[in-house]
Design a protein around this motif. Structure first.
Motif, mmCIF file in Angstrom:
data_model
loop_
_atom_site.group_PDB
_atom_site.id
_atom_site.type_symbol
_atom_site.label_atom_id
_atom_site.label_comp_id
_atom_site.label_asym_id
_atom_site.label_seq_id
_atom_site.Cartn_x
_atom_site.Cartn_y
_atom_site.Cartn_z
ATOM 1 N N ALA A 106 45.070 55.623 90.262
ATOM 2 C CA ALA A 106 45.694 56.565 89.336
ATOM 3 C C ALA A 106 47.203 56.411 89.378
ATOM 4 O O ALA A 106 47.783 56.036 90.404
ATOM 5 N N VAL A 107 47.849 56.719 88.251
ATOM 6 C CA VAL A 107 49.305 56.669 88.144
ATOM 7 C C VAL A 107 49.796 58.051 87.736
ATOM 8 O O VAL A 107 49.379 58.584 86.703
ATOM 9 N N ASP A 108 50.640 58.655 88.566
ATOM 10 C CA ASP A 108 51.210 59.959 88.245
ATOM 11 C C ASP A 108 52.433 59.786 87.355
ATOM 12 O O ASP A 108 52.955 58.699 87.178
ATOM 13 N N GLY A 109 52.884 60.915 86.803
ATOM 14 C CA GLY A 109 54.086 60.865 85.975
ATOM 15 C C GLY A 109 53.957 61.771 84.777
ATOM 16 O O GLY A 109 53.022 62.573 84.665
ATOM 17 N N VAL A 110 54.908 61.627 83.871
ATOM 18 C CA VAL A 110 54.890 62.440 82.656
ATOM 19 C C VAL A 110 53.628 62.169 81.855
ATOM 20 O O VAL A 110 53.009 63.083 81.297
ATOM 21 N N LEU A 111 53.235 60.889 81.812
ATOM 22 C CA LEU A 111 51.996 60.502 81.141
ATOM 23 C C LEU A 111 51.072 59.849 82.174
ATOM 24 O O LEU A 111 51.104 58.641 82.378
ATOM 25 N N PRO A 112 50.246 60.636 82.871
ATOM 26 C CA PRO A 112 49.358 60.085 83.904
ATOM 27 C C PRO A 112 48.399 59.064 83.306
ATOM 28 O O PRO A 112 48.034 59.132 82.131
ATOM 29 N N GLY A 113 48.010 58.109 84.119
ATOM 30 C CA GLY A 113 47.080 57.089 83.661
ATOM 31 C C GLY A 113 46.498 56.343 84.828
ATOM 32 O O GLY A 113 46.400 56.871 85.936
ATOM 33 N N HIS A 114 46.100 55.090 84.602
ATOM 34 C CA HIS A 114 45.513 54.262 85.646
ATOM 35 C C HIS A 114 46.042 52.841 85.510
ATOM 36 O O HIS A 114 46.497 52.429 84.439
ATOM 37 N N GLU A 115 45.935 52.090 86.596
ATOM 38 C CA GLU A 115 46.377 50.709 86.588
ATOM 39 C C GLU A 115 45.527 49.879 87.534
ATOM 40 O O GLU A 115 44.911 50.408 88.467
ATOM 41 N N ALA A 116 45.499 48.572 87.258
ATOM 42 C CA ALA A 116 44.853 47.607 88.145
ATOM 43 C C ALA A 116 45.962 46.864 88.883
ATOM 44 O O ALA A 116 46.878 46.325 88.248
ATOM 45 N N VAL A 117 45.872 46.848 90.213
ATOM 46 C CA VAL A 117 46.907 46.215 91.026
ATOM 47 C C VAL A 117 46.302 45.043 91.789
ATOM 48 O O VAL A 117 45.366 45.225 92.576
ATOM 49 N N LEU A 118 46.819 43.864 91.538
ATOM 50 C CA LEU A 118 46.412 42.678 92.283
ATOM 51 C C LEU A 118 47.114 42.694 93.632
ATOM 52 O O LEU A 118 48.332 42.902 93.708
ATOM 53 N N LEU A 119 46.352 42.471 94.720
ATOM 54 C CA LEU A 119 46.894 42.548 96.077
ATOM 55 C C LEU A 119 46.799 41.196 96.772
ATOM 56 O O LEU A 119 45.856 40.429 96.530
ATOM 57 N N ASP A 120 47.763 40.936 97.658
ATOM 58 C CA ASP A 120 47.678 39.724 98.462
ATOM 59 C C ASP A 120 46.911 40.012 99.746
ATOM 60 O O ASP A 120 46.345 41.092 99.928
ATOM 61 N N ALA A 121 46.890 39.057 100.659
ATOM 62 C CA ALA A 121 46.070 39.193 101.865
ATOM 63 C C ALA A 121 46.545 40.312 102.782
ATOM 64 O O ALA A 121 45.788 40.792 103.630
ATOM 65 N N ARG A 122 47.786 40.745 102.647
ATOM 66 C CA ARG A 122 48.299 41.873 103.429
ATOM 67 C C ARG A 122 48.272 43.177 102.634
ATOM 68 O O ARG A 122 48.926 44.145 103.010
ATOM 69 N N LEU A 123 47.542 43.155 101.521
ATOM 70 C CA LEU A 123 47.393 44.316 100.635
ATOM 71 C C LEU A 123 48.718 44.732 99.994
ATOM 72 O O LEU A 123 48.921 45.902 99.669
ATOM 73 N N ARG A 124 49.601 43.768 99.780
ATOM 74 C CA ARG A 124 50.847 44.029 99.087
ATOM 75 C C ARG A 124 50.662 43.744 97.598
ATOM 76 O O ARG A 124 49.995 42.761 97.233
ATOM 77 N N PRO A 125 51.234 44.563 96.723
ATOM 78 C CA PRO A 125 51.087 44.351 95.279
ATOM 79 C C PRO A 125 51.677 43.014 94.836
ATOM 80 O O PRO A 125 52.776 42.643 95.255
ATOM 81 N N VAL A 126 50.932 42.297 94.016
ATOM 82 C CA VAL A 126 51.389 41.021 93.459
ATOM 83 C C VAL A 126 51.678 41.160 91.977
ATOM 84 O O VAL A 126 52.672 40.666 91.462
ATOM 85 N N ARG A 127 50.780 41.856 91.278
ATOM 86 C CA ARG A 127 50.953 42.072 89.848
ATOM 87 C C ARG A 127 50.191 43.332 89.450
ATOM 88 O O ARG A 127 49.153 43.645 90.044
ATOM 89 N N THR A 128 50.713 44.033 88.463
ATOM 90 C CA THR A 128 50.113 45.287 88.025
ATOM 91 C C THR A 128 49.789 45.213 86.533
ATOM 92 O O THR A 128 50.588 44.694 85.745
ATOM 93 N N PHE A 129 48.602 45.732 86.182
ATOM 94 C CA PHE A 129 48.169 45.759 84.790
ATOM 95 C C PHE A 129 47.826 47.204 84.404
ATOM 96 O O PHE A 129 47.005 47.837 85.081
ATOM 97 N N PRO A 130 48.401 47.735 83.339
ATOM 98 C CA PRO A 130 47.954 49.044 82.868
ATOM 99 C C PRO A 130 46.531 48.932 82.333
ATOM 100 O O PRO A 130 46.159 47.911 81.731
ATOM 101 N N VAL A 131 45.706 49.957 82.569
ATOM 102 C CA VAL A 131 44.335 49.942 82.075
ATOM 103 C C VAL A 131 44.120 51.167 81.195
ATOM 104 O O VAL A 131 44.691 52.233 81.447
ATOM 105 N N PRO A 132 43.276 51.046 80.155
ATOM 106 C CA PRO A 132 43.186 52.096 79.140
ATOM 107 C C PRO A 132 42.121 53.152 79.416
ATOM 108 O O PRO A 132 41.574 53.740 78.469
ATOM 109 N N GLY A 133 41.787 53.401 80.685
ATOM 110 C CA GLY A 133 40.755 54.391 80.944
ATOM 111 C C GLY A 133 40.537 54.628 82.421
ATOM 112 O O GLY A 133 41.360 54.251 83.265
#
Length: 338
Positions: A106-133
């Motif tokens: 989930a993504v908080d903020g003025v317009l809450p939503g959701h995102e898909a986050v690609l993680l590396d082997a240490r669970l660090r974010p590599v790339r983020t994609f907004p998702v429509p649901g």
């Protein structure tokens, strides 16, 4: 003392008593909550480092109450009831393989939503994609190269008749995003099929990083489909198959099947399909499972069922023998580091 002064004293005294009562109630609630959390056998989670390169571990979304709830956590396969290590990564759905992770959150903020986050082997974010649901399924291919996720964009339950999904695939090597499987060509008995109600979900990948299986819903029916990523096609194989999961040896698909005469909200029974022969075997789990199972090995399935704190992970044999057993309390969205 004047009447006005008396009334003021009365109001202040009432306010003080109310505040004292509120504090006492909160403290009692906290003590009750702590007693609940301290029950023998309840899971214990502690903050720590979690990586995707530590073999012999089971990762999952932790649902045990406390500061580590919803975080990606890890336990050894040899001792799943032990203290779980939790990373500072919150997910609604999670999966990982070969050093690649995917976290739907989930993504908080003025317009809450959701995102898909690609993680590396240490669970660090590599790339983020907004998702429509709302997140519902996530998968990484055995090599870690391909990633898939599904969200509800209308409705919020596979048990309901009216819902809509959006499934995306991402190639980490070429950095190619396929934002909607509905853009792929659907083939039925070699002929192209077009329909406005196509919905896909529950992707599972083969080891060649090209073939995949998924569910296609259209015309009030569900189908197992086999996809070809390079050709951007999917072909229908079998009806009444949902949330497929390909076995490590690539010969079978575990899936949930709707049974006639079952409750609308709980219609499924786990089955295993032998791809070469078409034979189906019912798993010994008789409860309705609304999950995409994980193969722990060539013989054992892991899946989530409702539990005291949201869900528990259970396991059962893929050949239909034996009986289900509780494997991890207060957990969901498992991933295996073999």
């Amino acid at each position: 003392m004047s009447t006005r002064a008396r009334l003021l004293v009365l109001v202040l005294a009432t306010a003080v008593l109310a505040a004292v009562a509120a504090v006492a109630t909160l403290r009692a609630a906290d003590r009750a909550t702590e007693r609940e959390r301290a029950r023998p056998g309840d899971p214990v989670a502690a903050a720590g480092a979690v990586t995707l390169h530590r073999p012999g571990r089971l990762l999952f979304r932790n649902l045990a109450w406390g500061p580590q709830r919803d975080r990606v956590s890890s336990v050894p396969l040899a001792g799943t009831a032990g203290v779980r290590t939790s990373a500072p990564v919150d997910c609604l759905r999670f999966h990982a393989a070969a050093g690649t992770g995917i976290c739907l959150r989930a993504v908080d903020g003025v317009l809450p939503g959701h995102e898909a986050v690609l993680l590396d082997a240490r669970l660090r974010p590599v790339r983020t994609f907004p998702v429509p649901g709302t997140p519902t399924r996530a998968r990484v291919s055995p090599s870690g190269r391909l990633v898939a996720w599904t969200v509800f964009v209308g409705g919020d339950s596979y048990a309901a008749g009216a819902f809509s999904t959006r499934t995306a695939l991402y190639d980490t090597r070429t950095r190619t995003l396929h934002p909607n499987l509905e853009e792929f060509t659907v083939l039925k008995e070699g002929r192209r099929q077009r329909a406005a109600d196509h919905n896909f979900w529950g992707v599972t990948f083969a080891t060649d990083d090209n073939r995949f299986y998924a569910t296609l819903a259209t015309g009030g029916r569900t189908h197992l489909v086999e996809g070809d990523l390079s050709r951007r096609t999917v072909r229908t194989l079998r009806e009444n198959v949902e949330c497929p999961s390909l076995s490590p040896d690539g010969t079978r698909v575990a899936f949930k099947k709707r049974l006639p005469g079952t409750p609308t909200a709980a219609p499924w029974r786990l089955h295993v399909l032998y791809l070469r022969t078409g034979r189906e075997t019912a798993v010994a789990e008789t409860r309705s499972v609304d999950d995409q199972v994980l193969w722990l090995n060539d013989h054992t399935l892991l899946y989530a069922l409702p539990g005291d704190f949201g869900a528990d992970l259970w396991s059962a044999r893929a050949d239909g023998r034996g009986a289900p057993r509780m494997t991890v309390k207060s957990a969901t969205s498992p991933a295996l580091i073999p």
